[in-house]
Design a protein around this motif. Structure first.
Motif, mmCIF file in Angstrom:
data_model
loop_
_atom_site.group_PDB
_atom_site.id
_atom_site.type_symbol
_atom_site.label_atom_id
_atom_site.label_comp_id
_atom_site.label_asym_id
_atom_site.label_seq_id
_atom_site.Cartn_x
_atom_site.Cartn_y
_atom_site.Cartn_z
ATOM 1 N N PHE A 1 -3.221 27.366 2.187
ATOM 2 C CA PHE A 1 -2.827 26.424 1.133
ATOM 3 C C PHE A 1 -3.422 25.049 1.402
ATOM 4 C CE2 PHE A 1 0.410 26.953 4.316
ATOM 5 C CZ PHE A 1 0.790 25.675 4.668
ATOM 6 N N SER A 2 -3.449 24.188 0.398
ATOM 7 C CA SER A 2 -4.282 22.984 0.540
ATOM 8 C C SER A 2 -3.650 21.792 1.241
ATOM 9 C CB SER A 2 -4.809 22.545 -0.821
ATOM 10 O OG SER A 2 -4.042 23.027 -1.861
ATOM 11 N N LEU A 3 -2.341 21.673 1.273
ATOM 12 C CA LEU A 3 -1.757 20.465 1.864
ATOM 13 C C LEU A 3 -0.855 20.808 3.037
ATOM 14 C CD1 LEU A 3 -0.524 18.520 -1.295
ATOM 15 C CD2 LEU A 3 -2.552 18.042 0.049
ATOM 16 N N GLY A 4 -0.948 20.012 4.082
ATOM 17 C CA GLY A 4 0.046 20.042 5.144
ATOM 18 C C GLY A 4 0.149 21.373 5.879
ATOM 19 N N GLY A 5 1.325 21.614 6.390
ATOM 20 C CA GLY A 5 1.568 22.835 7.132
ATOM 21 C C GLY A 5 1.670 22.592 8.624
ATOM 22 N N VAL A 6 2.393 23.474 9.308
ATOM 23 C CA VAL A 6 2.545 23.360 10.756
ATOM 24 C C VAL A 6 2.313 24.734 11.364
ATOM 25 C CG1 VAL A 6 4.139 21.422 10.720
ATOM 26 C CG2 VAL A 6 5.041 23.737 10.569
ATOM 27 N N ILE B 1 0.841 -1.194 0.000
ATOM 28 C CA ILE B 1 0.000 0.000 0.000
ATOM 29 C C ILE B 1 0.879 1.248 0.000
ATOM 30 C CG2 ILE B 1 -1.690 1.304 1.339
ATOM 31 C CD1 ILE B 1 -2.826 -1.323 2.344
ATOM 32 N N ASP B 2 1.880 1.239 0.855
ATOM 33 C CA ASP B 2 2.748 2.415 0.909
ATOM 34 C C ASP B 2 3.498 2.629 -0.390
ATOM 35 O OD1 ASP B 2 2.102 3.351 3.346
ATOM 36 O OD2 ASP B 2 3.704 2.340 4.428
ATOM 37 N N ARG B 3 3.754 1.536 -1.069
ATOM 38 C CA ARG B 3 4.501 1.652 -2.315
ATOM 39 C C ARG B 3 3.642 2.264 -3.414
ATOM 40 N NH1 ARG B 3 9.193 -1.069 -4.350
ATOM 41 N NH2 ARG B 3 9.715 0.236 -6.103
ATOM 42 N N TYR B 4 2.389 1.906 -3.417
ATOM 43 C CA TYR B 4 1.570 2.314 -4.562
ATOM 44 C C TYR B 4 0.535 3.389 -4.250
ATOM 45 C CZ TYR B 4 3.931 -1.468 -6.855
ATOM 46 O OH TYR B 4 4.918 -2.262 -7.376
ATOM 47 N N VAL B 5 0.252 3.606 -2.981
ATOM 48 C CA VAL B 5 -0.698 4.676 -2.656
ATOM 49 C C VAL B 5 0.089 5.838 -2.073
ATOM 50 C CG1 VAL B 5 -2.769 5.290 -1.392
ATOM 51 C CG2 VAL B 5 -2.443 2.959 -2.177
ATOM 52 N N LYS B 6 0.295 6.830 -2.897
ATOM 53 C CA LYS B 6 1.127 7.945 -2.476
ATOM 54 C C LYS B 6 0.244 9.075 -1.962
ATOM 55 C CE LYS B 6 5.054 6.248 -3.296
ATOM 56 N NZ LYS B 6 5.889 5.927 -2.148
ATOM 57 N N PRO B 7 0.817 9.930 -1.115
ATOM 58 C CA PRO B 7 0.027 11.073 -0.678
ATOM 59 C C PRO B 7 -0.351 11.931 -1.875
ATOM 60 C CG PRO B 7 2.303 11.223 0.118
ATOM 61 C CD PRO B 7 2.157 9.902 -0.516
ATOM 62 N N LYS B 8 -1.376 12.741 -1.672
ATOM 63 C CA LYS B 8 -1.767 13.653 -2.742
ATOM 64 C C LYS B 8 -0.645 14.666 -2.922
ATOM 65 C CE LYS B 8 -5.631 16.570 -3.854
ATOM 66 N NZ LYS B 8 -5.784 17.697 -2.951
ATOM 67 N N ARG B 9 -0.149 14.768 -4.121
ATOM 68 C CA ARG B 9 0.980 15.664 -4.359
ATOM 69 C C ARG B 9 0.514 17.063 -4.666
ATOM 70 N NH1 ARG B 9 4.920 11.623 -5.886
ATOM 71 N NH2 ARG B 9 5.487 10.952 -3.828
ATOM 72 N N PHE B 10 1.294 18.028 -4.219
ATOM 73 C CA PHE B 10 1.012 19.408 -4.555
ATOM 74 C C PHE B 10 1.238 19.603 -6.046
ATOM 75 C CE2 PHE B 10 1.926 23.845 -5.161
ATOM 76 C CZ PHE B 10 1.082 24.486 -4.291
ATOM 77 N N GLY B 11 0.303 20.268 -6.686
ATOM 78 C CA GLY B 11 0.505 20.562 -8.107
ATOM 79 C C GLY B 11 -0.022 19.499 -9.028
ATOM 80 N N GLU B 12 -0.625 18.465 -8.437
ATOM 81 C CA GLU B 12 -1.158 17.425 -9.308
ATOM 82 C C GLU B 12 -2.396 17.906 -10.046
ATOM 83 O OE1 GLU B 12 -1.734 13.962 -6.975
ATOM 84 O OE2 GLU B 12 0.157 13.062 -7.641
ATOM 85 N N GLU C 1 6.312 30.345 -1.948
ATOM 86 C CA GLU C 1 5.738 30.888 -3.171
ATOM 87 C C GLU C 1 4.565 30.063 -3.670
ATOM 88 O OE1 GLU C 1 8.203 33.117 -6.532
ATOM 89 O OE2 GLU C 1 8.526 30.959 -6.476
ATOM 90 N N LYS C 2 4.807 28.748 -3.802
ATOM 91 C CA LYS C 2 3.751 27.895 -4.348
ATOM 92 C C LYS C 2 2.545 27.848 -3.423
ATOM 93 C CE LYS C 2 6.610 25.003 -7.237
ATOM 94 N NZ LYS C 2 7.060 23.663 -7.606
ATOM 95 N N GLN C 3 2.816 27.836 -2.119
ATOM 96 C CA GLN C 3 1.721 27.791 -1.151
ATOM 97 C C GLN C 3 0.910 29.073 -1.220
ATOM 98 O OE1 GLN C 3 4.727 26.366 -0.544
ATOM 99 N NE2 GLN C 3 3.687 24.401 -0.650
ATOM 100 N N LEU C 4 1.618 30.201 -1.330
ATOM 101 C CA LEU C 4 0.946 31.498 -1.339
ATOM 102 C C LEU C 4 0.029 31.620 -2.561
ATOM 103 C CD1 LEU C 4 0.670 34.213 0.049
ATOM 104 C CD2 LEU C 4 2.597 35.049 -1.287
ATOM 105 N N ILE C 5 0.533 31.167 -3.697
ATOM 106 C CA ILE C 5 -0.284 31.227 -4.915
ATOM 107 C C ILE C 5 -1.525 30.356 -4.746
ATOM 108 C CG2 ILE C 5 -0.323 30.681 -7.380
ATOM 109 C CD1 ILE C 5 2.716 31.235 -7.381
ATOM 110 N N ASP C 6 -1.290 29.166 -4.187
ATOM 111 C CA ASP C 6 -2.408 28.252 -3.937
ATOM 112 C C ASP C 6 -3.438 28.911 -3.020
ATOM 113 O OD1 ASP C 6 -3.967 26.003 -3.728
ATOM 114 O OD2 ASP C 6 -2.682 25.037 -2.232
ATOM 115 N N ALA C 7 -2.921 29.540 -1.933
ATOM 116 C CA ALA C 7 -3.822 30.129 -0.951
ATOM 117 C C ALA C 7 -4.589 31.316 -1.537
ATOM 118 C CB ALA C 7 -3.029 30.571 0.277
#
Ligand SMILES: Cc1cc2nc3c(=O)[nH]c(=O)nc-3n(C[C@H](O)[C@H](O)[C@H](O)COP(=O)(O)O)c2cc1C
Ligand SMILES: Cc1cc2nc3c(=O)[nH]c(=O)nc-3n(C[C@H](O)[C@H](O)[C@H](O)COP(=O)(O)O)c2cc1C
Ligand SMILES: Cc1cc2nc3c(=O)[nH]c(=O)nc-3n(C[C@H](O)[C@H](O)[C@H](O)COP(=O)(O)O)c2cc1C
Ligand SMILES: Cc1cc2nc3c(=O)[nH]c(=O)nc-3n(C[C@H](O)[C@H](O)[C@H](O)CO)c2cc1C
Ligand code: SF4
Ligand code: SF4
Ligand code: SF4
Ligand code: SF4
Ligand code: FES
Lengths: 190, 194, 202, 303, 330, 444
Positions: F5-10, E316-327, F241-247
């Motif tokens: 922004f849409s993913l993650g962050g702390v 699962i970890d190999r094939y289910v990746k987190p949602k990527r930024f910019g996808e 930069e990318k986060q700011l544009i997203d936000a």
């Protein structure tokens, strides 16, 4: 329903590797990497189905009519050996990359108990031709499932800090044991 | 001296089970008790010695392309012979080893030895090699069988050591086989290094 | 190493010769062991029968009849006769109610249906649990033993289900399957009793 | 007898069938693979260390067989012996390479080189080096995080806890060069082992001018040029304030060692110098302190 | 100022630690512990203390004498393993069996792989299933609830609701009759039923779940996926044939479904890394659990299901990746 | 709901100690050392030599390539030497060292009057040229030459300018204070940038922890057409930069692509101020606002410092180096770089000096990964930091690349959050470096 039972039984309940103890050598040998594991599964599936088909016919058309069933072992293995060599030679020509990946393991298939084991088991279980083929295919899938799971775990363990003394074969066997332990949960599912 | 080395390597240095990891199916499949392990080991030894003998005799007369099929026929012949003999004279053992008797034919050790040793060496050396390898295999199987029998059912060669109720059944079953062998190999590796 | 060239003729010839030799030797060994194997097989059945019925002089295997159980499984009845008189019947019976798969046993009945002895032939129950039936129902403890009981008069079900037999500790299911097999055996025997006696008369 | 006959016929038929099929398939799908590849692979040490520059022993064997000129192919683990065997198989001449050993060219021990900072990050020289010049004023020297040691597959290196520097165990080193590759500071060099394992080299890689170099580390090469002048064999060159001794040219005369004002030049496996009558003991001791490897001196190979 | 520290960024840390998480789980387990003491009394106490002590001790001994590495017993993970092992055992189990279980869990299940973080299978479950297969007699005799508060080994035993139903059905009894034999759902919710020491009280386990969610020790994905799948699957079966298949409430309250879903399937080490993966993992556990319970040999399938899905985690970890930024390209 | 922004962050502790402190002008030091590489890209080429006398704002090193920047003298005095001096990482790098003469004589062309000049006379091309000549680089941290960013490549179209007033790094307040004091100038700067980019829309993103700045900028923005202020959730790395544009506009820059791909250009507010000064006042970039802060610092504050000033001077101005100093960080605690000494000079990219007491300065012992997946859930780029670290630790570069290591923006959220204190980013940087090299050599 018959077929469902055969399939579920061969894949989960009586998994070739994890409960029948067949085909352990390639299971341990080709499982270091997921990709080769998958390739091996393909090769085994192909050989297993064809081998079962041919040996079943030989059993029913030659050995039984002539009452020489004691020749089962020798004739089956002969057929399997020839078959594997055939596949090997063909593969070398047709798909060198696949051959590169599986090269060493093709000869290993000859000495893979699972192939001969399934051929003999189909006779022992008194399956008809279609049942035999289904059984062979399901067994191969079961082999593949076990192999792929196992290879996945081993790849992950490659990145972990396994203690020196347990690295390699010992830990692989322990993993196989725990996998078998888990698969015992499928007992009597069908 | 050399023959002795040739013989003894099968026990430790090149032990089929512990170091070469060959013939794993019978190793795991039949070792639920020490006696089964021993029986299987001896049956394999017989095939190994006879096959080595015959192959070293005929090695020069076999064309390259049919080497493997030829070897397999030889091996299978002896396996079938063992099978029939056991069926006739030790039916109980035959039943408990079941499918694994015909499977000796695909035991990688047998073919491996034929390929790697007997097809290149003299008759005498080949017999010694087969004997060493086979007995080494038998030893490994007996050891594993003993461990599993002892832990699993409190018995050793069917002699009760402690009450069966305290035995851990897992060791008689599939998972226990893998686990026991795993730890045995770890221990033997460690001993080899020391 | 191999000094012979890999030509078709050579390959064929070699394999032919080798297989021929192999065939010859196998054939001979087969001839040699054919009889011992058959004897060994027969002996096994014989022994199982012998264990569960009194001494006999006929060959029960020759006079056996096969019937089908309500579950569609084959039941074999072996009449044991001494001097042509039925002294007992060994019934190879089976139940599919086991914890894991079928439980098949050999039960011996006196002609009146009293259980003489039994032997477990084959099962897939959990070792250490189900396997206990080998001895459990012979042990004279509490209401465990079924020996000497007649299924016609004795309620051969586990106490939990209102019967008179103590189930194996923590293996009620296996116990049920076992007793089920015994009852099936008894029924088959009773239904075919006349036929069995008759067979003896001939 | 019937059974025997059927047996023979059945088996022979199967055997013949197998032979015929195999024969035709083999004919049809023939692939040629140079058998010498296997043979070469057999003589290679199977360490698969990549020291030869190929991804593994088999790849090296293939290169041996396929390339016309094998003079730049060399297996450092197997050495000359293996190479000549392999060359014999492929029927080509090998380059004769002198046996080498890894040499650590930094003597910035905790004592010689004062620590000005404390690095607290991932224990990896490469990571440390991409961000910082090191914990001392010398941004060229050893970082002491032991990446070279981790890279060595032959247990030929360890970190000396006292000096904080890696040490090569000469007997184990097979000159595979993995450590050279690993060191981000290019401190480790493979040098000819030399007659009787004797070597002379500049144990410093600092390219700063004299003043700063010396300030950062008391045993730094300051590029003063004295050694260059004294060397009669043109073996020493100075570039970027740093002297380098060419091991092909060096005749191990040891003159340079004597003139170096900072003891930056190390001599290895030479017998202990006879204490000069003028200054008994002391100078010998000081050389020893600066060159820890010299300790092996007491048991020179000559009987 | 003496020597300045140099280090790569970031230079601050959240302050989160392994210990904090582990002790958080231990706290979350306390309600269940209290419930088990209330229902099973002395037995539960003995089993819990033995399992925890043995687990910690084995971890200590193995690290000290076999692996020769610094001890990690203070990180709390061995305590959790011990607690969860105990929670999965009947409360009348002899001490020697518990000790074997702890040895297997820690020795085989965890330390063989290099300790915390490396084991592919859930150690407590490895220990539990090992015992179940090895000592089926002892492992399937369940002390009666509330009746054995003062006793340990000689507790009176009875069957668990799951095994009553399973056996009964196999024997051809009717489900409606069988449901009368088991405790009411309200009693089951409070924990008044036969079963493993810590699995019985759904309410206590749910309190633990809420605590862990609030403290962000775990996320909702796995527990909800597991329980949701069990509910839906058994619900469908129940609809298809109410005479043969018990409904979702029954299945959720029995057989360690809660304990497994909340505490054991969520083990960081042996569960997938991404939310998507965790849901696949949870659904897998739910499906396998129901399959085993309804069609398999064992009345209870949670342990096996988790172990089986543990094996899938690397894939699962190999094939289910987190949602990527910019996808999502716009 | 505030935009983010849409993913993650702390959310690290904000610690904006120096917030609201007026910008103080730091006195010119006695000597400055101006590194010739203060930006991403090729180092500049010095155009003065030893002994030359220079005025404030005079060109002393010129851009040496497409991505490079001019450097101007921050002081008046004589060039003492051009030599290798210690930089922040302890490596020696070339710098121009100038002895200050005390007159502080500025180049005549610079308009030093304080009036706001609103009218933009130059054409877009002239603006870009001017920005380039003034040596302006991004002051938000990346120091990317601004004129390059403003030259939209052919075929691409920019439709929105985003000003980065987020300042998501804890402790730092320089942008915040700049917005409070120079808001008007930033507005004009924004207009200039809009003209250069030929866009009519500009969004100023500001984190919600600066309500005064949001209000102030909002008020000012009323008068400037097309400029709006966007309050954002306090969440690190909002300023990426990318986060700011997203936000701000909900567009995600695809992997490996530049913001212009989604029609946006991002500039820091400090950069915008510098653009204003360059275009309207003809003043090159040679000084900037630097926050000096830290828990034990006596008088933390925001200082206008000349480039080349030793960090030491800044620290003195803030009350001297505290006794318990363990670490000095150039920049914020999340992305800043620990300095090897206080001798290193202020550069165009220095946004702050954070002085950490010893007790906070140490890293905790790393433990094995417990696969808690927290790093995965905080990664704003959707990567698997735990895996990237292990892969690059073991040198499995092909898989490191497959796992898209190059997407990492080095925000440090993963290391920040890891309960096992693993040095995730350290190894990910190594992986990025190595994989970057591999990719480059492959493309050759
Ligand atoms: C691993 C395992 C194996 C079991 N094997 C059997 C078995 O072979 N035969 C059996 O009747 N019950 C077996 N059981 C127990 C049943 O599941 C059930 O609990 C039991 O039969 C009912 O308990 P009782 O007999 O004490 O009423 C096994 C249980 C487990 C956990
Ligand atoms: C090699 C390189 C080339 C770039 N080219 C452009 C460009 O052509 N146009 C542009 O608008 N920005 C360009 N940038 C700037 C980036 O978009 C970005 O502003 C810069 O890397 C700083 O961003 P950061 O602080 O978020 O890392 C480039 C950056 C780099 C590193
Ligand atoms: C993790 C991260 C955080 C950042 N935070 C800020 C910030 O708070 N403020 C800022 O102006 N730039 C920040 N940047 C830099 C921006 O990405 C971008 O480079 C900058 O806004 C571009 O403007 P500039 O070229 O004018 O500097 C950050 C970059 C990264 C990678
Ligand atoms: C949320 C959570 C759940 C855990 N669940 C288990 C568990 O089910 N079994 C167990 O042995 N350890 C558990 N642990 C402890 C620890 O992670 C476990 O022992 C590791 O698998 C050991 O490497 C858990 C820890 C956490 C934080
Ligand atoms: S010391 Fe260096 S060259 Fe020598 S064996 Fe080790 S890695 Fe190879
Ligand atoms: S020699 Fe190089 S690799 Fe080895 S410890 Fe020093 S800096 Fe690191
Ligand atoms: S540093 Fe890189 S990997 Fe880590 S959280 Fe930030 S973007 Fe993700
Ligand atoms: S946060 Fe740390 S412990 Fe958790 S998964 Fe990431 S690396 Fe592992
Ligand atoms: S012995 Fe079965 S595959 Fe090798």
């Amino acid at each position: 329903m018959e077929y469902v039972i055969i399939i579920v039984s061969a894949i989960f309940v009586n998994n070739v590797v994890l409960s029948q103890f067949l085909g352990i050598c390639p299971f341990l040998g080709v499982s270091k990497k997921l990709s080769t594991g998958i390739g091996m599964t393909g090769a085994v599936t192909f050989v297993m189905i064809v081998a079962t088909l041919v040996t079943w016919l030989v059993q029913k058309l030659i050995l039984e009519p002539f009452n020489v069933t004691f020749l089962q072992t020798i004739s089956f293995i002969l057929i399997i050996a020839a078959l594997v060599q055939l596949v090997e030679i063909v593969l070398k020509k047709v798909s060198p990359p696949l051959y590169q990946a599986l090269g060493v393991f093709l000869p290993l298939i000859t000495t893979n108990c699972a192939i001969l084991g399934v051929a003999i088991l189909t006779i022992q279980k008194d399956f008809n031709l279609i049942e035999s083929v289904v059984f062979a295919a399901a067994t191969a899938v079961g082999f593949g499932l076990a192999l792929v799971l196992f290879a996945g775990i081993r790849e992950q363990l490659d990145l972990a800090d396994v203690p020196k003394g347990m690295k390699g074969t010992p830990i692989a066997l322990v993993v196989a044991g725990l996998l078998a332990l888990a698969f015992m949960g499928f007992a009597n599912l069908v | 001296m050399n023959q002795w080395k040739n013989f003894s390597k099968g026990f430790f240095k090149e032990n089929a089970v512990f170091t070469l990891l060959l013939g794993m199916c019978p190793t795991l499949g039949v070792t639920s008790s020490a006696i089964n392990g021993l029986g299987m080991g001896l049956a394999t030894t017989f095939v190994l010695v006879m096959a080595n003998l015959v192959i070293s005799l005929i090695k020069d007369f076999i064309p390259e392309k049919v080497r493997i099929p030829a070897f397999i026929v030889v091996i299978a012949t002896f396996v079938t012979i063992v099978e029939m003999l056991m069926q006739a004279y030790t039916p109980a053992l035959y039943e408990s080893l079941g499918l694994f008797i015909p499977l000796i034919v695909v035991n990688c050790i047998v073919l491996g030895r034929a390929e790697a040793f007997a097809s290149k060496n003299s008759v005498g050396a080949s017999i010694v090699d087969g004997l060493g390898m086979g007995l080494g295999f038998a030893m490994a199987l007996t050891m594993l069988g003993s461990v599993r029998e002892l832990l699993g059912s409190g018995k050793l060669f069917n002699v009760s050591i402690y009450p069966e109720d305290y035995g851990m059944l897992v060791f008689v079953l599939a998972p226990g086989a893998f686990i026991a062998l795993g730890y045995m190999i770890a221990i033997i590796d460690k001993m080899k290094k020391a | 190493m191999a000094t012979i060239e890999s030509s078709l003729k050579n390959m064929l010839l070699t394999l032919l010769i080798i297989t021929a030799i192999a065939g010859t030797s196998l054939g001979f060994v087969y001839k040699l062991t054919e009889k011992p194997i058959a004897e060994a097989k027969a002996r096994k059945q014989q022994e199982a029968i012998k264990q569960v019925v009194p001494e006999f002089t006929n060959n029960p295997a020759d006079e056996a009849i096969v019937v089908t159980s309500p579950e569609g499984l084959p039941i074999k009845l072996f009449p044991a006769k001494k001097d042509g008189k039925l002294v007992g019947v060994a019934v190879e019976t089976v139940s599919n109610k086991g914890f894991a798969g079928n439980v098949s046993i050999m039960v011996g009945f006196k002609p009146d249906g009293t259980i003489i002895n039994y032997q477990v032939l084959e099962h897939k129950e959990t070792p250490g649990l189900g396997t206990k039936m080998d001895k459990w129902f012979k042990t004279d403890k509490g209401h465990q033993s079924i020996l000497g009981k007649n299924p016609g008069s004795y309620n051969l079900t586990v106490t939990k289900d209102g019967g008179q037999v103590d189930a194996i500790t923590a293996a009620t299911i296996s116990s049920r399957a076992f007793l089920d097999a015994v009852r099936i055996g008894y029924k088959s025997f009773m239904e075919n009793k006349s036929k069995l006696e008759e067979g003896g008369a001939q | 007898m019937n059974v025997v006959l059927i047996t023979i016929i059945t088996l022979s038929a199967l055997g013949a069938l197998a032979a015929v099929i195999l024969y035709f398939v083999a004919q049809k799908f023939k692939v040629y693979e140079d058998p010498r590849i296997d043979q070469v692979e057999e003589v290679l040490p199977a360490a698969n260390c990549g020291g030869c520059g190929y991804p593994g022993c088999r790849a090296f064997a293939e290169a041996m067989v396929s390339s016309d000129d094998i003079s730049n192919l060399y297996c450092p683990v197997g050495g000359a012996e293996v190479m000549s065997k392999a060359a014999e198989i492929v029927g080509k001449a090998v380059a004769e390479a002198a046996p080498q050993v890894a040499v650590v060219r930094c003597n910035g021990t905790c004592e010689n080189r004062p620590r000005t900072n404390k690095y607290e990050g991932a224990e990896s020289c490469t990571i440390a080096a991409t961000l910082y010049g090191g914990e001392t004023g010398c941004s060229y020297g050893c970082l002491g995080l032991g990446e070279c040691v981790d890279a060595c597959n032959f247990d030929a290196m360890y970190m000396d806890p006292v000096t904080g520097l890696p040490v090569v165990i000469e007997e184990n080193c097979v000159a595979c060069g993995a450590c050279v590759e690993a060191c981000p500071k290019d401190i480790i060099e493979l040098r000819n082992i030399g007659p009787k394992s004797r070597r002379i080299y500049v144990s410093c890689v600092n390219k700063d001018r004299g003043g700063p170099a010396r300030k950062a580390c008391s045993v730094a090469c300051i590029g003063c040029g004295k050694c260059e002048q004294v060397c009669a064999f043109d073996a020493i060159t100075i570039k970027d304030n740093l002297a380098y001794i060419d091991y092909e040219k060096c005749k191990l005369c040891r003159k340079c060692v004597e003139v170096c004002p900072t003891d930056a030049i190390h001599e290895i496996n030479f017998p202990v110098r006879k204490p000069k009558p003028a200054a008994p003991k002391k100078p010998a001791e000081s050389t020893e302190k600066n060159a820890p490897e010299v300790k092996g001196n007491d048991k020179p190979e000559e009987k | 100022m003496s020597t300045l520290i140099i280090s790569p960024s970031p230079h601050v840390h959240s302050g989160d630690s392994v210990k904090k998480n582990m002790y958080g789980v231990i706290i979350a387990l306390l309600p269940a512990l209290a419930a088990s003491l209330w229902v099973f009394g002395l037995g539960a106490l003995v089993v819990t203390v033995t399992a925890v002590a043995a687990s910690v001790l084995f971890e200590y001994l193995i690290e000290k004498y076999l692996l020769k590495v610094p001890s990690t017993i203070s990180d709390g993970s061995a305590v959790i393993t011990g607690l969860l092992l105990a929670f999965n055992l009947p409360s009348n189990l002899p001490v020697w069996i518990i000790i074997i279980g702890a040895l297997v869990a820690i020795g085989i299940g965890k330390m063989s792989f290099g300790g915390l973080g490396n084991n592919p299978f859930n150690p407590a479950l490895v220990g539990r299933v090992f015992l179940l297969i090895s000592f089926p007699v002892q492992m399937t005799s369940w002390p009666k609830p509330m009746a054995n508060v003062g006793t340990y080994l000689d507790a009176t035993t009875g069957a668990t609701p799951l095994s009553i139903i399973k056996e009964g059905l196999k024997n051809g009894e009717k489900l409606t009759d069988l449901l009368k034999e088991i405790p009411s759902f309200a009693d089951m919710f409070l924990g008044k039923m036969g079963g493993s020491a810590g699995e019985v009280a759904a309410i206590a386990l749910l309190i633990g779940l809420v605590y862990m969610l609030v403290r962000k020790i775990i996320t909702w994905h796995i527990p909800f996926a597991v329980l949701g799948t069990i509910a839906v699957f058994t619900g469908l079966l129940n609809l298809s044939n109410p005479e043969e298949y018990a409904g979702p409430v029954f299945h959720l309250l029995t057989g360690g479904a809660m304990l497994g879903a909340i505490f054991m399937a969520t083990d960081y080490v042996t569960s997938p890394m991404t939310p998507k993966g965790q849901i696949i993992f949870g659904v897998g556990i739910g499906v396998i659990t129901v399959l085993i319970r309804v069609f398999g040999a064992y009345p209870e399938g949670m342990s096996f299901a988790i172990l089986i899905m543990n094996a899938f985690v690397p894939l699962i970890d190999r094939y289910v990746k987190p949602k990527r930024f910019g996808e999502k390209v716009k | 709901m505030l935009k983010t922004f849409s993913l993650g962050g702390v959310h690290p502790a904000e610690n904006k100690i120096s917030a609201g402190k007026k910008i103080e002008v730091l006195p010119t030091p006695a000597q400055v050392s101006v590194p010739i590489s203060q930006h991403i890209g090729a180092p500049s080429t010095p155009v003065v030599k030893k002994g030359d006398s220079v005025k404030v704002g005079q060109l002393i090193a010129k851009s040496s390539g497409f991505v490079s920047a001019n450097i101007h003298s921050p002081v008046s005095g004589t060039v003492f030497k051009i030599d290798n001096v210690l930089d922040a990482s302890g490596y020696k790098r070339p710098a121009i060292i100038i002895k200050v003469d005390g007159d502080d004589e500025w180049d005549e062309s610079i308009d030093r009057s304080p009036e706001l000049k609103k009218d933009i006379d130059l054409s877009p091309e002239e603006i870009i040229k001017k920005v380039g000549e003034a040596g302006i680089v991004g002051l938000g941290g990346a120091t990317f030459p601004s004129h390059v960013k403003l030259s939209v490549p052919p075929g691409k179209k920019c439709d929105v300018l985003i000003l980065n007033g987020v300042e998501c790094e804890p402790y730092l307040t320089s942008d915040h204070q700049l917005m409070m004091e120079k808001g008007e100038e930033i507005m004009v700067g924004a207009k200039i940038l809009m003209k250069a980019l030929k866009v009519d829309k500009c969004i100023i993103g500001i984190e919600n922890n600066k309500p005064d700045a949001i209000e102030h900028m909002n008020k000012l923005a009323q008068e400037y057409e097309g400029i709006t202020v966007q309050p954002l959730k306090v969440q690190y790395p909002q300023g990426g930069e990318k986060q700011l544009i997203d936000a701000c506009i909900g567009r995600q820059v695809p992997s490996g692509k530049l913001p212009i791909e989604v029609g946006a250009v991002v500039q820091n507010v400090g950069t915008t101020f510098a653009v204003y000064e360059a275009v309207q006042k003809n003043k090159p970039l040679f000084e900037r606002v630097v926050t000096v802060t830290g828990k034990s610092v006596k008088s933390p504050g925001n200082f206008l410092a000349r480039v080349g000033t030793p960090i030491n001077d800044l620290i003195e101005a803030a009350g001297g180096l505290p006794e318990d100093t363990g670490k000095i960080i150039g920049g914020g605690p999340m992305m800043g770089k620990a300095l090897v000494s206080t001798d290193v000079p202020v550069t165009k990219g220095s946004s702050g000096v954070l002085i950490m007491p010893d007790e906070m300065a140490h890293r905790k012992q790393a433990q094995p990964c417990i696969r808690c997946s927290k790093c995965v859930s905080v990664c704003p780029m959707g990567l698997s930091p735990y895996l990237l670290m292990t892969l690059s630790e073991k040198g499995i570069w092909d898989r490191t690349e497959e796992e898209q290591v190059m997407d990492c923006i080095e925000c440090g959220s993963c290391s920040f959050t890891c309960p096992s204190n693993r040095p995730l980013l350290d190894y990910i940087r190594l992986g990025k470096g190595t994989v970057g090299q591999i990719i480059r050599s492959r493309n050759k």
